[in-house]
Design an enzyme around this catalytic site. Structure first.
Site, PDB file in Angstrom:
ATOM      1  N   LYS A   1       0.842  -1.203   0.000  1.00 20.53           N
ATOM      2  CA  LYS A   1       0.000   0.000   0.000  1.00 20.53           C
ATOM      3  C   LYS A   1       0.878   1.255   0.000  1.00 20.53           C
ATOM      4  CE  LYS A   1      -3.794  -2.518   2.051  1.00 20.53           C
ATOM      5  NZ  LYS A   1      -4.483  -2.992   3.271  1.00 20.53           N
TER       6      LYS A   1
ATOM      7  N   GLN B   1      -4.940  -1.589   9.367  1.00 20.29           N
ATOM      8  CA  GLN B   1      -4.715  -2.915   8.803  1.00 20.29           C
ATOM      9  C   GLN B   1      -5.310  -3.983   9.727  1.00 20.29           C
ATOM     10  OE1 GLN B   1      -3.319  -3.526   5.700  1.00 20.29           O
ATOM     11  NE2 GLN B   1      -3.998  -5.611   6.076  1.00 20.29           N
TER      12      GLN B   1
ATOM     13  N   ASP C   1     -11.544   2.610   3.683  1.00 20.86           N
ATOM     14  CA  ASP C   1     -11.793   1.169   3.559  1.00 20.86           C
ATOM     15  C   ASP C   1     -13.290   0.870   3.432  1.00 20.86           C
ATOM     16  OD1 ASP C   1      -9.753  -0.652   3.302  1.00 20.86           O
ATOM     17  OD2 ASP C   1      -9.216  -0.626   5.421  1.00 20.86           O
TER      18      ASP C   1
END
Ligand code: NAD
Length: 286
Positions: free
Chosen positions: A52, A95, A118
């Site tokens: 990422k 994460q 997200d």
């Protein structure tokens, strides 16, 4: 047979984004910022975070890492609140999975919905279910983008989604069944309690496998000419493989994604797209 090349498609998405970001950064005097929270030392999570960060670099997005070996729930919540207030932070990515003892849902609920790149915050989940604009989870949105780029429209077709997780199966089923571009499918959402999964799959024009079981979907479960999208990432003794038995399925499929190089890179590209969207909201461009 068409190989749906997620790696190359994601590269194109990042390149287009880079051009847009260069113009926006010049206009507003700062780059889009993505804060990445990584707690603990899970090796797979470390690889995802590194990928990422690389994608951010490619797109001209500033990656703002917060890598911490351990944290209490209270400390993690404090960090999220601090990032919510930070005007240089457009997107916040935590994460998952978090180490044992930390409540991920409680943390996700704290992220400002306008920074929730997200798409896991209940506000954005609600917006998806209502068909309102909002951040969509990166994996299903990346899958839809991949289909779009290959002109594979599921409208009026039968689609089977295998797996009902909150991050892949459920949102993907919702996105495919809504009205709009690259949607309008008739969707069957299958899961571990589906009575006859193979029969459901054999009816499908589009199959999306998000199960987490290596080579679970086999050629005999697939209709001739189907489009098969493999979301699975399984680490086996023989290396990485998907939820689809690529060899037997490719003989029947009209189009299929490889693993690796299919959905994975599209997921990361979508995170970049969402971060740039968040930036546009924050600077008033949208
Ligand atoms: P999950 O474990 O949360 O959900 C798996 C789903 O599969 C469950 O809903 C369950 O009902 C269903 N399932 C399990 N056994 C089944 C069976 N025998 N028959 C039918 N359905 C069954 O997993 P997830 O987070 O949705 O991830 C699924 C896979 O996708 C994993 O391999 C994961 O690593 C991968 N993944 C990939 C990406 C990417 O970027 N490519 C992103 C997220 C997840």
């Amino acid at each position: 047979m068409i190989l749906l090349d997620g790696k190359e498609t994601a590269r194109q998405v990042r390149e287009e984004l880079r051009q847009e970001v260069d113009v926006l950064s010049e206009k507003y005097g700062r780059k889009p910022g993505l804060a990445v929270i990584l707690v603990g030392d899970d090796p797979a999570s470390q690889v995802y975070v590194r990928n990422k960060e690389r994608a951010c670099e490619d797109c001209g997005i500033e990656s703002i890492p917060h890598k911490i070996s351990s944290a209490t729930q209270h400390e993690l919540e404090g960090l999220i609140q601090e990032l919510n207030r930070d005007v240089k932070v457009d997107g916040i990515l935590m994460q998952l999975p978090l180490p044992k003892g930390l409540d991920s849902q409680k943390c996700l609920d704290l992220i400002d919905p306008d920074k929730d790149v997200d798409g896991f915050h209940p506000v954005n989940v609600g917006k998806l279910s209502l068909g309102l604009p909002g951040f969509r989870p990166c994996t299903p949105a990346g899958v839809i983008n991949l289909l779009k780029r290959y002109d594979l429209d599921p409208a009026c077709k039968k689609a089977v989604v295998i797996g009902r997780s909150n991050i892949v199966g459920k949102p993907l089923a919702m996105m495919l069944s809504q009205s709009g571009p690259c949607a309008n499918a008739t969707v069957t959402l299958c899961h571990s309690r589906t009575a006859d999964l193979a029969a459901e799959c054999r009816e499908a024009d589009f199959i999306f496998a998000a199960v987490g079981l290596p080579k679970f979907v086999t050629g005999d479960m697939v209709k001739e000419g189907a489009v098969v999208v493999d979301v699975g990432i399984n680490r086996t003794d023989e290396g990485l493989c998907g939820d689809v038995d690529f060899e037997s399925v490719k003989a029947k499929a009209h189009a299929i994604t490889p693993v690796p190089g299919g959905v994975g890179p599209m997921t990361i590209a979508q995170l970049m797209v969402n971060t740039v969207e968040a930036f546009k909201i924050h600077v008033g461009e949208k």
